[in-house]
Design an enzyme around this catalytic site. Structure first.
Site, PDB file in Angstrom:
ATOM      1  N   CYS A 204      -6.794   6.050  -7.009  1.00 43.96           N
ATOM      2  CA  CYS A 204      -6.487   7.027  -8.058  1.00 43.96           C
ATOM      3  C   CYS A 204      -7.033   6.619  -9.427  1.00 43.96           C
ATOM      4  O   CYS A 204      -7.655   7.430 -10.125  1.00 43.96           O
ATOM      5  CB  CYS A 204      -4.983   7.240  -8.161  1.00 43.96           C
ATOM      6  SG  CYS A 204      -4.014   5.727  -8.173  1.00 43.96           S
TER       7      CYS A 204
ATOM      8  N   THR B 297       4.226  14.363   5.126  1.00 44.19           N
ATOM      9  CA  THR B 297       5.539  14.406   4.461  1.00 44.19           C
ATOM     10  C   THR B 297       5.605  13.515   3.220  1.00 44.19           C
ATOM     11  O   THR B 297       6.613  13.489   2.528  1.00 44.19           O
ATOM     12  CB  THR B 297       6.664  13.996   5.446  1.00 44.19           C
ATOM     13  OG1 THR B 297       6.396  12.655   5.875  1.00 44.19           O
ATOM     14  CG2 THR B 297       6.711  14.915   6.641  1.00 44.19           C
TER      15      THR B 297
ATOM     16  N   ARG C 245     -12.673   1.790   2.231  1.00 43.84           N
ATOM     17  CA  ARG C 245     -13.404   2.078   0.989  1.00 43.84           C
ATOM     18  C   ARG C 245     -14.614   1.180   0.762  1.00 43.84           C
ATOM     19  O   ARG C 245     -15.645   1.619   0.289  1.00 43.84           O
ATOM     20  CB  ARG C 245     -12.463   1.962  -0.216  1.00 43.84           C
ATOM     21  CG  ARG C 245     -11.515   3.134  -0.328  1.00 43.84           C
ATOM     22  CD  ARG C 245     -10.647   2.989  -1.562  1.00 43.84           C
ATOM     23  NE  ARG C 245      -9.558   3.956  -1.550  1.00 43.84           N
ATOM     24  CZ  ARG C 245      -8.372   3.737  -2.105  1.00 43.84           C
ATOM     25  NH1 ARG C 245      -8.107   2.584  -2.688  1.00 43.84           N
ATOM     26  NH2 ARG C 245      -7.442   4.674  -2.062  1.00 43.84           N
TER      27      ARG C 245
ATOM     28  N   LYS D 255      -9.778  -3.213  -6.644  1.00 45.49           N
ATOM     29  CA  LYS D 255     -10.214  -1.881  -6.203  1.00 45.49           C
ATOM     30  C   LYS D 255     -11.011  -1.206  -7.316  1.00 45.49           C
ATOM     31  O   LYS D 255     -12.103  -0.673  -7.089  1.00 45.49           O
ATOM     32  CB  LYS D 255      -8.992  -1.010  -5.866  1.00 45.49           C
ATOM     33  CG  LYS D 255      -8.293  -1.328  -4.554  1.00 45.49           C
ATOM     34  CD  LYS D 255      -7.055  -0.434  -4.433  1.00 45.49           C
ATOM     35  CE  LYS D 255      -6.019  -1.032  -3.501  1.00 45.49           C
ATOM     36  NZ  LYS D 255      -4.716  -0.332  -3.600  1.00 45.49           N
TER      37      LYS D 255
ATOM     38  N   SER E 253       9.299  10.891  10.657  1.00 46.34           N
ATOM     39  CA  SER E 253       9.307  12.153   9.913  1.00 46.34           C
ATOM     40  C   SER E 253       8.967  13.362  10.780  1.00 46.34           C
ATOM     41  O   SER E 253       9.019  14.505  10.311  1.00 46.34           O
ATOM     42  CB  SER E 253       8.315  12.081   8.746  1.00 46.34           C
ATOM     43  OG  SER E 253       8.687  11.084   7.833  1.00 46.34           O
TER      44      SER E 253
ATOM     45  N   HIS F 140      -1.707   8.929 -14.755  1.00 47.47           N
ATOM     46  CA  HIS F 140      -2.241   7.625 -15.157  1.00 47.47           C
ATOM     47  C   HIS F 140      -3.036   7.789 -16.451  1.00 47.47           C
ATOM     48  O   HIS F 140      -3.841   8.706 -16.577  1.00 47.47           O
ATOM     49  CB  HIS F 140      -3.208   7.089 -14.097  1.00 47.47           C
ATOM     50  CG  HIS F 140      -2.567   6.606 -12.843  1.00 47.47           C
ATOM     51  ND1 HIS F 140      -1.206   6.471 -12.679  1.00 47.47           N
ATOM     52  CD2 HIS F 140      -3.123   6.194 -11.660  1.00 47.47           C
ATOM     53  CE1 HIS F 140      -0.954   6.007 -11.463  1.00 47.47           C
ATOM     54  NE2 HIS F 140      -2.089   5.836 -10.820  1.00 47.47           N
TER      55      HIS F 140
ATOM     56  N   SER G 181       4.659   7.111  -9.642  1.00 51.88           N
ATOM     57  CA  SER G 181       4.460   7.907  -8.427  1.00 51.88           C
ATOM     58  C   SER G 181       3.330   7.346  -7.579  1.00 51.88           C
ATOM     59  O   SER G 181       3.278   7.619  -6.379  1.00 51.88           O
ATOM     60  CB  SER G 181       4.210   9.376  -8.763  1.00 51.88           C
ATOM     61  OG  SER G 181       3.068   9.514  -9.580  1.00 51.88           O
ATOM     62  N   GLY G 182       2.442   6.564  -8.184  1.00 51.85           N
ATOM     63  CA  GLY G 182       1.402   5.886  -7.407  1.00 51.85           C
ATOM     64  C   GLY G 182       1.978   4.903  -6.407  1.00 51.85           C
ATOM     65  O   GLY G 182       1.302   4.514  -5.452  1.00 51.85           O
TER      66      GLY G 182
END
Lengths: 348, 348
Positions: free
Chosen positions: A131, A14, A102, A222, A43, A251, A161-162
């Site tokens: 991203c 979601t 990661r 990162k 959700s 981005h 939006s990140g």
């Protein structure tokens, strides 16, 4: 195998990235036998349409992964840490879009255009990079393969939006308030879990994620660590300054590189990138052609322009790299990993 | 000399920078005998209050500079080229805020904190550097003086007010239109004189000013050439990528430097900058303290934070430098040059 279809689960169905994962699986025709949509308890119960079916989102539990072959995770690091081992134990391959695994040396960190081969060493979990890392390494790897790379300095221009749907709402709400000369009350950005919050509308915030002990933010660390891991070169010098802008999605990155071999020039980079998978060249200063975040939104590709040779260092080059952070930066890359797994016969 | 007052003229008095020049002369108590406000024919006749007088803006003509000792120019490069020689011929010293004379080897290009001594070689005209250059060199010079500097790579995050009042209006109007889901019609940015115009609201445009033949924009070439001239070091490697953001006022810069001497560290840079004139240190990651464009608006200082040593190169450092582009980036620096001229006895 060509006709084989798979039981797929999406955890975090979601969320903004989860939504894009569902769209991307459909759009790119991933061979799905069954799709299970999972979320937090809060959700669960939501209905989401996929192809011709209406699916009900279920609360994610260890048992949810029984019979699942491929699970795409995007529900936060702590949830990944708790549920990825449960999914793997039940036979699923997990493609995890959080930072949980990661830098784990047993977990491949994959951008298919760059290091698809690393998938072969997986132990059940594959990590999807950050991203801002993905778009950068995918654009730079074709250059690095031919001319080597010694150094990379990136300054980012990252979209809200990140930081999730709340950050998007905050940006638009603040924009309205500032234009109406009302007071603003920042509560989300730069990092929802951090102590202080700052104006994002009509501003630029040099903090993404929280700070680490060394004065760099987690986002910067990162980019630095993931780039070295994906490019498989610990000697590559990487530096990052990550900045949040009032841009909804897309981005942008101002990247400086120093290559190893002589003979590279702007025309050669254009030639290399025009043949690079997933990359679209937008680079014609005479026509004011260069990538723009607002244009990249909703598109799969990584857009590269403003390619210039450094005026004082012939091994130095500058590029402007733009991509949709929810697509190639997240959902699309995860789905591309799924296709690579299928192609390599790793999805069973 | 301490009690001497001067006949001052401001050319471009009705523009955004001209307005700040008038305010700044008043605010910093520049010793004025008479103030003449000059503009194009179109803006002549406007009334502007200065101290207790209401002044009428006059159309600028060669004769306007009779009896003027100091003229601050900010009305565009072609007007500077036409009228600066006329003003100098009549005995005025011109401080020019356009790019018309900046790279002229007979014209000092001055940021008082950096190269005040260059004023002594003036031939009537003194150039005020580009906004994005001023804040960068003023913040870096104190570090360079102690540790030398080999290389500098900057990516800018520049405010629309640098492109004038129309650009500010365009940004807010577009923001409204996009939030109301109306069509937008870009007509000003990235460069009003250029062929194509792009969305600035909720976007980042990697073009400031028009492109030069070599693929760099004029803004980028200004930063590169002016920095070398002000720092008086042609061997310094300088690279710039200039980007326009939806920020009203306040330029931010992500700067990477490589110094010459070993022994520099973050604490030492903080120590140096805490004593640097015109610089305010805002650098405490543990408290999320760093410079923000929205906070710098209306302030005289250059704000520096996010100071980090490069993780792979001990001679490399990263800084985030923010300042009001209309004040230190333009009007304030011009008035500071006027004070320096007075102090050095060059204003007669």
């Amino acid at each position: 195998m060509a006709n084989q279809t798979f039981n797929v689960a999406i955890l975090g169905a979601t969320g903004a990235v989860g939504e894009q994962m569902i769209n991307t699986l459909d759009r790119l025709d991933f061979p799905i036998n069954s799709l299970k949509l999972l979320s937090s308890k809060r959700s669960a119960g939501k209905k989401i349409k996929f192809r011709n079916e209406e699916l009900t989102v279920e609360e994610a539990k260890p048992e949810s992964f029984e019979g699942v072959q491929l699970a795409l995770f995007s529900a936060g690091g702590s949830i990944s840490k708790a549920l990825a081992p449960e999914a793997v134990k039940r036979g699923a391959i997990v493609v995890d879009n959080t930072s949980a695994f990661r830098m784990d040396e047993n977990v491949p960190l994959v951008v298919p255009e760059v290091n698809e081969h690393a998938l072969k060493d997986h132990n059940g979990v594959i990590a999807n990079p950050n991203c801002s890392t993905i778009q950068m390494v995918a654009a730079l790897e074709p250059i690095r393969r031919e001319f080597g790379m010694k150094k990379l300095v990136v300054s980012t221009y990252q979209a809200v939006s990140g930081a999730g749907a709340d950050a998007i709402d905050e940006m638009y709400e603040q924009s309205r308030q500032i234009m109406n000369e009302e007071e603003i009350n920042p509560q989300v950005l730069p990092a929802s879990g951090d102590k202080k919050h700052y104006q994002i509308a009509f501003n630029a915030i040099p903090q993404i994620d929280v700070f680490t002990e060394n004065g760099y933010t987690f986002e910067e660390m990162k980019m630095i660590n993931e780039t070295k891991k994906i490019m498989e070169d610990e000697s590559l010098k990487v530096a990052a300054t990550c900045v949040r802008l009032p841009v909804e999605t897309g981005h942008s990155e101002s990247v400086y590189i120093e290559v190893e071999k002589e003979g590279l020039n702007v025309e050669k980079i254009r030639e290399i990138l025009s043949e690079a998978p997933g990359v679209t060249l937008q680079d014609d200063p005479s026509q004011q052609i260069y990538p723009l975040a607002a244009d990249a939104k909703g598109k799969d590709d990584i857009f590269v322009g403003r390619i210039r040779q450094d005026l004082d260092d012939k091994l130095g080059f500058h590029l402007w790299i733009v991509s949709d952070n929810l697509l190639k930066g997240a959902a699309l890359n995860s789905v591309q990993i799924a296709f690579s797994l299928q192609k390599l016969g790793l999805l069973k």
